[in-house]
Design a protein around this motif. Structure first.
Motif, PDB file in Angstrom:
ATOM      1  N   ILE A 310      14.428  25.704   8.834  1.00  0.00           N
ATOM      2  CA  ILE A 310      14.280  26.092   7.430  1.00  0.00           C
ATOM      3  C   ILE A 310      15.447  25.544   6.612  1.00  0.00           C
ATOM      4  O   ILE A 310      15.260  25.033   5.504  1.00  0.00           O
ATOM      5  N   LEU A 311      16.674  25.655   7.143  1.00  0.00           N
ATOM      6  CA  LEU A 311      17.846  25.154   6.423  1.00  0.00           C
ATOM      7  C   LEU A 311      17.797  23.640   6.262  1.00  0.00           C
ATOM      8  O   LEU A 311      18.141  23.109   5.194  1.00  0.00           O
ATOM      9  N   ARG A 312      17.365  22.935   7.295  1.00  0.00           N
ATOM     10  CA  ARG A 312      17.272  21.479   7.200  1.00  0.00           C
ATOM     11  C   ARG A 312      16.208  21.079   6.183  1.00  0.00           C
ATOM     12  O   ARG A 312      16.394  20.128   5.411  1.00  0.00           O
ATOM     13  N   LEU A 313      15.099  21.808   6.190  1.00  0.00           N
ATOM     14  CA  LEU A 313      14.067  21.553   5.184  1.00  0.00           C
ATOM     15  C   LEU A 313      14.618  21.822   3.787  1.00  0.00           C
ATOM     16  O   LEU A 313      14.390  21.044   2.841  1.00  0.00           O
ATOM     17  N   ASN A 314      15.355  22.929   3.649  1.00  0.00           N
ATOM     18  CA  ASN A 314      15.939  23.262   2.347  1.00  0.00           C
ATOM     19  C   ASN A 314      16.939  22.194   1.896  1.00  0.00           C
ATOM     20  O   ASN A 314      16.978  21.819   0.718  1.00  0.00           O
ATOM     21  N   ASP A 315      17.772  21.689   2.836  1.00  0.00           N
ATOM     22  CA  ASP A 315      18.747  20.653   2.485  1.00  0.00           C
ATOM     23  C   ASP A 315      18.051  19.367   2.028  1.00  0.00           C
ATOM     24  O   ASP A 315      18.485  18.733   1.052  1.00  0.00           O
ATOM     25  N   SER A 316      16.991  18.976   2.731  1.00  0.00           N
ATOM     26  CA  SER A 316      16.285  17.757   2.323  1.00  0.00           C
ATOM     27  C   SER A 316      15.632  17.931   0.964  1.00  0.00           C
ATOM     28  O   SER A 316      15.609  17.000   0.147  1.00  0.00           O
ATOM     29  N   VAL A 317      15.124  19.148   0.669  1.00  0.00           N
ATOM     30  CA  VAL A 317      14.540  19.402  -0.648  1.00  0.00           C
ATOM     31  C   VAL A 317      15.623  19.337  -1.729  1.00  0.00           C
ATOM     32  O   VAL A 317      15.408  18.780  -2.817  1.00  0.00           O
ATOM     33  N   ARG A 318      16.814  19.914  -1.452  1.00  0.00           N
ATOM     34  CA  ARG A 318      17.906  19.866  -2.426  1.00  0.00           C
ATOM     35  C   ARG A 318      18.355  18.432  -2.686  1.00  0.00           C
ATOM     36  O   ARG A 318      18.631  18.049  -3.835  1.00  0.00           O
ATOM     37  N   ASP A 319      18.457  17.627  -1.614  1.00  0.00           N
ATOM     38  CA  ASP A 319      18.828  16.223  -1.794  1.00  0.00           C
ATOM     39  C   ASP A 319      17.798  15.513  -2.661  1.00  0.00           C
ATOM     40  O   ASP A 319      18.145  14.683  -3.513  1.00  0.00           O
ATOM     41  N   TYR A 320      16.546  15.823  -2.439  1.00  0.00           N
ATOM     42  CA  TYR A 320      15.485  15.211  -3.233  1.00  0.00           C
ATOM     43  C   TYR A 320      15.623  15.623  -4.697  1.00  0.00           C
ATOM     44  O   TYR A 320      15.504  14.798  -5.611  1.00  0.00           O
ATOM     45  N   GLN A 349       3.012  12.978  -4.613  1.00  0.00           N
ATOM     46  CA  GLN A 349       2.149  13.072  -5.788  1.00  0.00           C
ATOM     47  C   GLN A 349       2.975  13.135  -7.069  1.00  0.00           C
ATOM     48  O   GLN A 349       2.613  12.513  -8.079  1.00  0.00           O
ATOM     49  N   ILE A 350       4.105  13.902  -7.017  1.00  0.00           N
ATOM     50  CA  ILE A 350       4.970  13.982  -8.199  1.00  0.00           C
ATOM     51  C   ILE A 350       5.546  12.613  -8.537  1.00  0.00           C
ATOM     52  O   ILE A 350       5.595  12.213  -9.714  1.00  0.00           O
ATOM     53  N   ASP A 351       6.003  11.865  -7.517  1.00  0.00           N
ATOM     54  CA  ASP A 351       6.536  10.526  -7.766  1.00  0.00           C
ATOM     55  C   ASP A 351       5.487   9.630  -8.399  1.00  0.00           C
ATOM     56  O   ASP A 351       5.773   8.873  -9.351  1.00  0.00           O
ATOM     57  N   ILE A 357       3.673   8.448 -15.775  1.00  0.00           N
ATOM     58  CA  ILE A 357       4.190   8.945 -17.053  1.00  0.00           C
ATOM     59  C   ILE A 357       5.205   7.981 -17.635  1.00  0.00           C
ATOM     60  O   ILE A 357       5.211   7.705 -18.846  1.00  0.00           O
ATOM     61  N   VAL A 358       6.089   7.422 -16.768  1.00  0.00           N
ATOM     62  CA  VAL A 358       7.091   6.465 -17.251  1.00  0.00           C
ATOM     63  C   VAL A 358       6.413   5.226 -17.828  1.00  0.00           C
ATOM     64  O   VAL A 358       6.793   4.720 -18.898  1.00  0.00           O
ATOM     65  N   MET A 359       5.393   4.745 -17.113  1.00  0.00           N
ATOM     66  CA  MET A 359       4.669   3.568 -17.616  1.00  0.00           C
ATOM     67  C   MET A 359       4.008   3.879 -18.949  1.00  0.00           C
ATOM     68  O   MET A 359       4.070   3.068 -19.898  1.00  0.00           O
ATOM     69  N   GLU A 360       3.384   5.062 -19.021  1.00  0.00           N
ATOM     70  CA  GLU A 360       2.728   5.431 -20.279  1.00  0.00           C
ATOM     71  C   GLU A 360       3.753   5.593 -21.395  1.00  0.00           C
ATOM     72  O   GLU A 360       3.512   5.166 -22.534  1.00  0.00           O
TER      73      GLU A 360
END
Length: 593
Positions: A310-320, A349-351, A357-360
């Motif tokens: 869980i902590l490793r998943l949380n760290d990767s999400v924070r880095d993102y 999907q967000i990326d 959105i950036v292109m638009e």
């Protein structure tokens, strides 16, 4: 949190187990202490009974083998000899053997000694009890033997065994009293041997009336310093009883000595149980501490195994979230892996949506910029062409040729191969061409001065930002003046900011008008192309941001100054492309060379 929860549960269970174990051990310890006390008292009671039985046997031997078998008048010597032999055989446990008639007169005694004067034997307690209950033997409480004077001036503590016997004197039977004084030190030694505990437990001996025979605090009790509940205990039958005496709780064990009615009493205060449980308490505490350390280690291992994914998943999400592009951690249990896959798909999907959105946004901003640039009214072109036509018709060919060359330069820079960002040099060239045309049209009724620092000529700017300002300076500033109008264009760099300013000495504006110049895009323009300063300001802020753009300073009848603030960005093809991509201006992306 997982470790804390596990630890709290584990420690709670340990505390419960520890309390239960302590209570169980405490109960067993009490039972064991009571049992050991009963066994010790039983053995001591047997020793006392054996001792008392031996005293009874001495009394019986004196009575049946010596006194009853002989006539006191004719066989007095035989009686004395028999008493002497019995005394010598048991003198370690005896103090005195004496025989009295029913009037209390001494008839024989061993060892031979003189009876003290003024001793009323018939009034002695042992003599009275024997006379009243002739069929029984009677044991007295400890007392100082005060009947005989052996010449040593010593006093002896004894317990008197007395009984009524039948004497034969001159063939006539008469009652008498046989006294056997037992040495009290023998009983004292036996009692001292069991009173060796240092935890508050003790043993004492009392008779059936509660009179103390032996007590480890006998002197204090006799002096009134200490008390004992012997009166109540003397009523107890053999067994174990809970007792509260003088505010102290405890248990008493009672054992009755046969033939005598004496009570051997063991007193166990509750403090003795506590003292006995001290080692067990230390053992339980040490056991619980060891278990707590083991449980903490086990809980730590388990919590880490659960929480690490869980902590490793949380760290990767924070880095993102911090802007990095790490791989979303996928590991651990099935639920955590599923969560990792879900987050990864969500970010993908967000990326994708963000890129769209950036292109638009880029396309929209380019469209806005193009729309703003397209607002330049062709009215100026019409006027310039009419002026050229008028010059040709008037055979002013040199002026017409100059106008055409300036108009060509003007449109060359205006087109700029479709580029929006150009150099400051090109923008100034465009402004000079525009002003040359305007001076011809207005027949040189005003002058134009360019004072620009050469160091800023290679920086980037948005094209066609000076022309609308110059047009406004002409139309609203110096158009009505005769040969005294002056327009000045300056340029310099201040703390990384390029500042281009257009100043005129025209009629100026009021403070209210100045406030509307950059805010009201719907103002009706009296002259010019219809492209206001709002247009220029918007174009600059679209490319560079809200902190850049135009500022207007004006005083009525003194003139107006319009300043352009741009970031000092060196003009390169790479920087031009970055600026024209339509993204928000970012100084870190710009190359300084």
């Amino acid at each position: 949190m997982i470790m804390i929860a596990f630890s709290v549960i584990s420690i709670s269970i340990m505390l419960i187990i520890g309390v239960v174990l302590y209570m169980r051990f405490s109960t067993l310890s009490r039972e064991e202490m009571v049992q050991s006390t009963e066994k010790l008292m039983e053995q001591t009671g047997e020793n006392l009974e054996d001792y008392l039985v031996s005293m009874r046997q001495i009394s019986d031997a004196v009575y049946y083998n010596v006194i009853k078998e002989n006539d006191f008048t004719s066989q007095e010597q035989d009686i004395r000899t028999g008493m002497y032999l019995l005394y010598e055989a048991n003198k370690d446990n005896l103090q005195t053997i004496a025989l009295y008639d029913r009037g209390g007169n001494l008839m024989a005694a061993e060892p031979v000694a003189d009876q003290k004067a003024n001793i009323e034997v018939a009034e002695q307690g042992w003599f009275v009890r024997a006379s009243e209950e002739m069929e029984n033997m009677h044991f007295s409480t400890p007392h100082i033997q005060n009947l005989f004077d052996d010449g040593t001036q010593r006093y002896y503590w004894v317990i008197s065994l007395s009984r009524v016997v039948e004497l034969t004197d001159k063939g006539v039977s008469q009652p008498g009293v046989l006294l056997v004084d037992m040495d009290y030190s023998a009983i004292s030694r036996m009692m001292k041997q069991i009173n060796t505990s240092n935890n508050g437990q003790y043993y004492y001996l009392c008779d059936s009336n509660g009179e103390i025979i032996y007590h480890p605090r006998q002197i204090q009790i006799s002096d009134g310093i200490s008390n004992e509940n012997s009166g109540a205990v003397s009523e107890y039958k053999d067994g174990v009883y809970n007792e509260t005496f003088e505010g102290e709780q405890g248990q008493v064990v009672v054992n009755t000595i046969s033939y005598t009615g004496w009570k051997l009493v063991g007193v166990i205060p509750y403090s003795a149980y506590t003292s006995g449980m001290l080692n067990i308490r230390y053992f339980i505490i040490m056991l619980m501490l060891l278990m707590a350390m083991m449980l903490v280690i086990i809980n730590r291992v388990i919590s880490v195994r659960i929480s690490r994914p869980i902590l490793r998943l949380n760290d990767s999400v924070r880095d993102y979230e911090a802007g990095e592009k790490p791989e979303i951690y996928i590991g651990g249990s099935a639920e955590i892996r599923h969560l990792g896959y879900s987050i990864q798909r969500s970010y993908e999907q967000i990326d994708h949506l963000m890129k769209q959105i950036v292109m638009e946004q880029t396309e929209r901003r380019k469209s806005e910029l193009d729309a703003l640039q397209s607002q330049i009214n062709p009215h100026f072109l019409y006027n310039a062409l009419e002026s050229i036509t008028w010059m040709v018709e008037g055979e002013r060919n040199d002026e017409a040729a100059f106008m055409i060359s300036q108009l060509a330069k003007l449109f060359r820079i205006s087109l700029s191969k479709g580029r929006t960002v150009i150099t400051v040099r090109d923008e100034l060239q465009h402004a000079q061409s525009y002003m040359n045309i305007q001076k011809v049209r207005y027949k040189n009724t005003f002058s134009i001065i360019f004072e620009v620092d050469p160091d800023i000529l290679t920086y980037c700017t948005v094209k066609l930002i000076l022309q609308p300002i110059l047009e406004n300076a002409i139309n609203y500033g110096v158009a009505g003046m005769e040969d005294s109008g002056e327009i000045r264009v300056t340029g310099k760099q201040e703390d990384g900011i390029v500042v281009l300013a257009v100043s005129d000495n025209g009629i100026g504006m009021s403070e209210e008008e100045v406030s509307l110049v950059l805010t009201d895009s719907n103002r009706i323009h009296k002259h010019g192309s219809g492209v206001g300063l709002v247009n220029v300001n918007n174009r600059i802020q679209i490319l560079f941001g809200k902190e850049y753009g135009l500022t207007v300073e004006s005083e009525p009848d003194e003139g107006t100054t319009v300043s352009i603030r741009l970031p000092a960005v060196p003009y390169t093809e790479e920087n031009r492309k970055i600026l024209e991509q339509g993204r928000t201006f970012n100084r870190e992306e710009i190359k300084d060379n």
